[in-house]
Design a protein around this motif. Structure first.
Motif, PDB file in Angstrom:
ATOM      1  N   VAL A 254      18.196 -18.502  42.241  1.00  0.00           N
ATOM      2  CA  VAL A 254      17.150 -19.753  42.896  1.00  0.00           C
ATOM      3  C   VAL A 254      17.607 -20.009  44.257  1.00  0.00           C
ATOM      4  O   VAL A 254      18.700 -19.907  44.772  1.00  0.00           O
ATOM      5  N   SER A 255      16.471 -20.213  44.798  1.00  0.00           N
ATOM      6  CA  SER A 255      16.536 -20.344  46.351  1.00  0.00           C
ATOM      7  C   SER A 255      16.060 -21.679  46.978  1.00  0.00           C
ATOM      8  O   SER A 255      15.187 -22.120  46.383  1.00  0.00           O
ATOM      9  N   ALA A 256      16.708 -22.377  48.135  1.00  0.00           N
ATOM     10  CA  ALA A 256      16.208 -23.722  48.650  1.00  0.00           C
ATOM     11  C   ALA A 256      16.015 -23.161  49.897  1.00  0.00           C
ATOM     12  O   ALA A 256      16.806 -22.498  50.752  1.00  0.00           O
TER      13      ALA A 256
ATOM     14  N   SER B 245      21.211 -29.758  41.180  1.00  0.00           N
ATOM     15  CA  SER B 245      22.052 -30.129  39.943  1.00  0.00           C
ATOM     16  C   SER B 245      21.477 -29.344  38.790  1.00  0.00           C
ATOM     17  O   SER B 245      20.247 -29.483  38.609  1.00  0.00           O
ATOM     18  N   PRO B 246      22.056 -28.431  38.124  1.00  0.00           N
ATOM     19  CA  PRO B 246      23.643 -28.212  38.250  1.00  0.00           C
ATOM     20  C   PRO B 246      24.110 -27.628  39.656  1.00  0.00           C
ATOM     21  O   PRO B 246      23.236 -26.814  40.339  1.00  0.00           O
ATOM     22  N   ALA B 247      25.217 -28.147  39.917  1.00  0.00           N
ATOM     23  CA  ALA B 247      25.768 -27.576  41.222  1.00  0.00           C
ATOM     24  C   ALA B 247      25.711 -26.055  41.468  1.00  0.00           C
ATOM     25  O   ALA B 247      25.538 -25.417  40.663  1.00  0.00           O
TER      26      ALA B 247
ATOM     27  N   PRO C 148      25.815 -22.531  50.724  1.00  0.00           N
ATOM     28  CA  PRO C 148      25.044 -21.863  49.742  1.00  0.00           C
ATOM     29  C   PRO C 148      23.463 -22.389  49.457  1.00  0.00           C
ATOM     30  O   PRO C 148      23.213 -23.293  49.025  1.00  0.00           O
ATOM     31  N   CYS C 149      22.610 -21.431  50.253  1.00  0.00           N
ATOM     32  CA  CYS C 149      21.126 -21.762  50.009  1.00  0.00           C
ATOM     33  C   CYS C 149      20.638 -20.922  48.747  1.00  0.00           C
ATOM     34  O   CYS C 149      19.336 -21.146  48.298  1.00  0.00           O
ATOM     35  N   GLU C 150      21.303 -20.056  48.069  1.00  0.00           N
ATOM     36  CA  GLU C 150      21.122 -19.565  46.729  1.00  0.00           C
ATOM     37  C   GLU C 150      22.074 -19.602  46.013  1.00  0.00           C
ATOM     38  O   GLU C 150      23.281 -19.758  46.213  1.00  0.00           O
ATOM     39  N   ALA C 151      21.841 -19.668  44.588  1.00  0.00           N
ATOM     40  CA  ALA C 151      22.593 -19.360  43.430  1.00  0.00           C
ATOM     41  C   ALA C 151      22.281 -18.879  42.223  1.00  0.00           C
ATOM     42  O   ALA C 151      20.932 -18.891  42.270  1.00  0.00           O
ATOM     43  N   SER C 152      23.041 -18.319  41.607  1.00  0.00           N
ATOM     44  CA  SER C 152      22.556 -17.867  40.268  1.00  0.00           C
ATOM     45  C   SER C 152      22.896 -18.756  38.928  1.00  0.00           C
ATOM     46  O   SER C 152      23.762 -19.371  38.892  1.00  0.00           O
ATOM     47  N   PHE C 153      21.619 -19.041  38.172  1.00  0.00           N
ATOM     48  CA  PHE C 153      21.796 -19.962  37.094  1.00  0.00           C
ATOM     49  C   PHE C 153      21.018 -19.182  35.863  1.00  0.00           C
ATOM     50  O   PHE C 153      20.124 -18.368  35.907  1.00  0.00           O
ATOM     51  N   PRO C 154      21.629 -19.460  34.912  1.00  0.00           N
ATOM     52  CA  PRO C 154      20.996 -18.644  33.504  1.00  0.00           C
ATOM     53  C   PRO C 154      19.534 -19.172  33.393  1.00  0.00           C
ATOM     54  O   PRO C 154      18.974 -20.251  33.483  1.00  0.00           O
ATOM     55  N   VAL C 155      18.764 -18.207  33.075  1.00  0.00           N
ATOM     56  CA  VAL C 155      17.383 -18.182  32.671  1.00  0.00           C
ATOM     57  C   VAL C 155      17.114 -19.331  31.493  1.00  0.00           C
ATOM     58  O   VAL C 155      18.018 -19.452  30.680  1.00  0.00           O
ATOM     59  N   GLY C 156      16.436 -20.540  31.886  1.00  0.00           N
ATOM     60  CA  GLY C 156      15.984 -21.394  31.149  1.00  0.00           C
ATOM     61  C   GLY C 156      16.668 -22.720  31.341  1.00  0.00           C
ATOM     62  O   GLY C 156      16.458 -23.539  30.793  1.00  0.00           O
ATOM     63  N   THR C 157      17.525 -22.807  32.407  1.00  0.00           N
ATOM     64  CA  THR C 157      18.250 -23.740  33.055  1.00  0.00           C
ATOM     65  C   THR C 157      17.280 -24.653  33.807  1.00  0.00           C
ATOM     66  O   THR C 157      16.514 -24.084  34.541  1.00  0.00           O
ATOM     67  N   VAL C 158      17.158 -25.879  33.762  1.00  0.00           N
ATOM     68  CA  VAL C 158      16.463 -26.834  34.403  1.00  0.00           C
ATOM     69  C   VAL C 158      17.334 -27.271  35.594  1.00  0.00           C
ATOM     70  O   VAL C 158      18.343 -27.766  35.366  1.00  0.00           O
TER      71      VAL C 158
ATOM     72  N   THR D  14      17.420 -29.470  39.124  1.00  0.00           N
ATOM     73  CA  THR D  14      16.940 -30.425  40.104  1.00  0.00           C
ATOM     74  C   THR D  14      17.156 -30.396  41.397  1.00  0.00           C
ATOM     75  O   THR D  14      18.543 -30.141  41.424  1.00  0.00           O
ATOM     76  N   PHE D  15      16.682 -30.748  42.332  1.00  0.00           N
ATOM     77  CA  PHE D  15      16.682 -30.468  43.903  1.00  0.00           C
ATOM     78  C   PHE D  15      16.625 -32.146  44.291  1.00  0.00           C
ATOM     79  O   PHE D  15      15.892 -32.757  44.054  1.00  0.00           O
ATOM     80  N   THR D  16      17.687 -32.299  45.076  1.00  0.00           N
ATOM     81  CA  THR D  16      17.595 -33.606  46.113  1.00  0.00           C
ATOM     82  C   THR D  16      17.811 -33.363  47.543  1.00  0.00           C
ATOM     83  O   THR D  16      18.805 -32.447  47.875  1.00  0.00           O
ATOM     84  N   ALA D  17      16.906 -33.759  48.268  1.00  0.00           N
ATOM     85  CA  ALA D  17      16.986 -33.600  49.844  1.00  0.00           C
ATOM     86  C   ALA D  17      17.217 -34.893  50.629  1.00  0.00           C
ATOM     87  O   ALA D  17      16.811 -35.728  50.258  1.00  0.00           O
ATOM     88  N   THR D  18      18.329 -34.572  51.435  1.00  0.00           N
ATOM     89  CA  THR D  18      18.794 -35.845  52.009  1.00  0.00           C
ATOM     90  C   THR D  18      18.882 -35.456  53.536  1.00  0.00           C
ATOM     91  O   THR D  18      19.301 -34.441  53.935  1.00  0.00           O
ATOM     92  N   PRO D  19      17.914 -36.155  54.137  1.00  0.00           N
ATOM     93  CA  PRO D  19      17.773 -36.045  56.027  1.00  0.00           C
ATOM     94  C   PRO D  19      19.294 -36.337  56.664  1.00  0.00           C
ATOM     95  O   PRO D  19      19.757 -37.195  56.035  1.00  0.00           O
ATOM     96  N   ASP D  20      19.414 -35.696  57.736  1.00  0.00           N
ATOM     97  CA  ASP D  20      20.588 -36.200  58.730  1.00  0.00           C
ATOM     98  C   ASP D  20      19.967 -37.245  59.557  1.00  0.00           C
ATOM     99  O   ASP D  20      18.724 -37.684  59.379  1.00  0.00           O
ATOM    100  N   PRO D  21      20.861 -38.195  59.849  1.00  0.00           N
ATOM    101  CA  PRO D  21      20.666 -39.309  60.779  1.00  0.00           C
ATOM    102  C   PRO D  21      19.652 -38.782  61.889  1.00  0.00           C
ATOM    103  O   PRO D  21      20.000 -37.672  62.651  1.00  0.00           O
TER     104      PRO D  21
END
Length: 148
Positions: free
Chosen positions: A49-51, A65-67, A92-102, A104-111
């Protein structure tokens, strides 16, 4: 009945063949029954999964989430007079997750920045193949490279 005539008897040959065929069929059925189904094997594999953070010139962080993803884009001012380019995202802008995992992404802007677009999608179910979210951070007091 002598042994020679028993071996050549059509009835005994038929019984012998039926026994061999039945035994082979049972062995095959047992082997097939113990093999894992293809769908079960696919469900246990992982996918990346990539952000993706845009070049909106603002800064911020996307976490999963999951981390696994904690991707930070530093703000950049293309009009500051320097010859520097916007730095690549860190963390880390990419991570491996098991297929079927949901995921969830959260974006937080810098000041000094805001979330102009995304995360899109805010959550996804990991599948085999391409899995990504997109976020655009823009500066609050300057131009943004694109608007949605």
């Amino acid at each position: 009945m002598n042994t020679t005539s028993a071996r050549s008897s059509p009835t005994l040959r038929h019984v012998w063949r039926a026994t061999v065929v039945a035994t082979a069929a049972l062995a095959t059925a047992t082997a097939i029954g113990t093999a894992a189904p293809v769908s079960a094997q696919a469900a246990t594999t992982s996918s990346v999964v990539s952000a993706w953070t845009s070049d909106g010139w603002g800064g911020g962080t996307v976490v999963s989430s999951p981390a696994g993803i904690n991707c930070h884009q530093t703000a950049w001012d293309p009009y500051d007079g320097s010859d520097t380019w916007q730095s690549a995202p860190s963390g880390p802008c990419e991570a491996s997750f098991p297929v079927g995992t949901v995921v969830t992404f959260t974006a937080t802007p810098d000041p000094g920045s805001y979330v102009n677009y995304g995360p899109d999608p805010a959550s996804l179910t990991v599948r085999v193949g391409y899995n990504a979210t997109y976020v655009m951070f823009c500066p609050t007091d300057n131009l943004c490279s694109a608007w949605y």
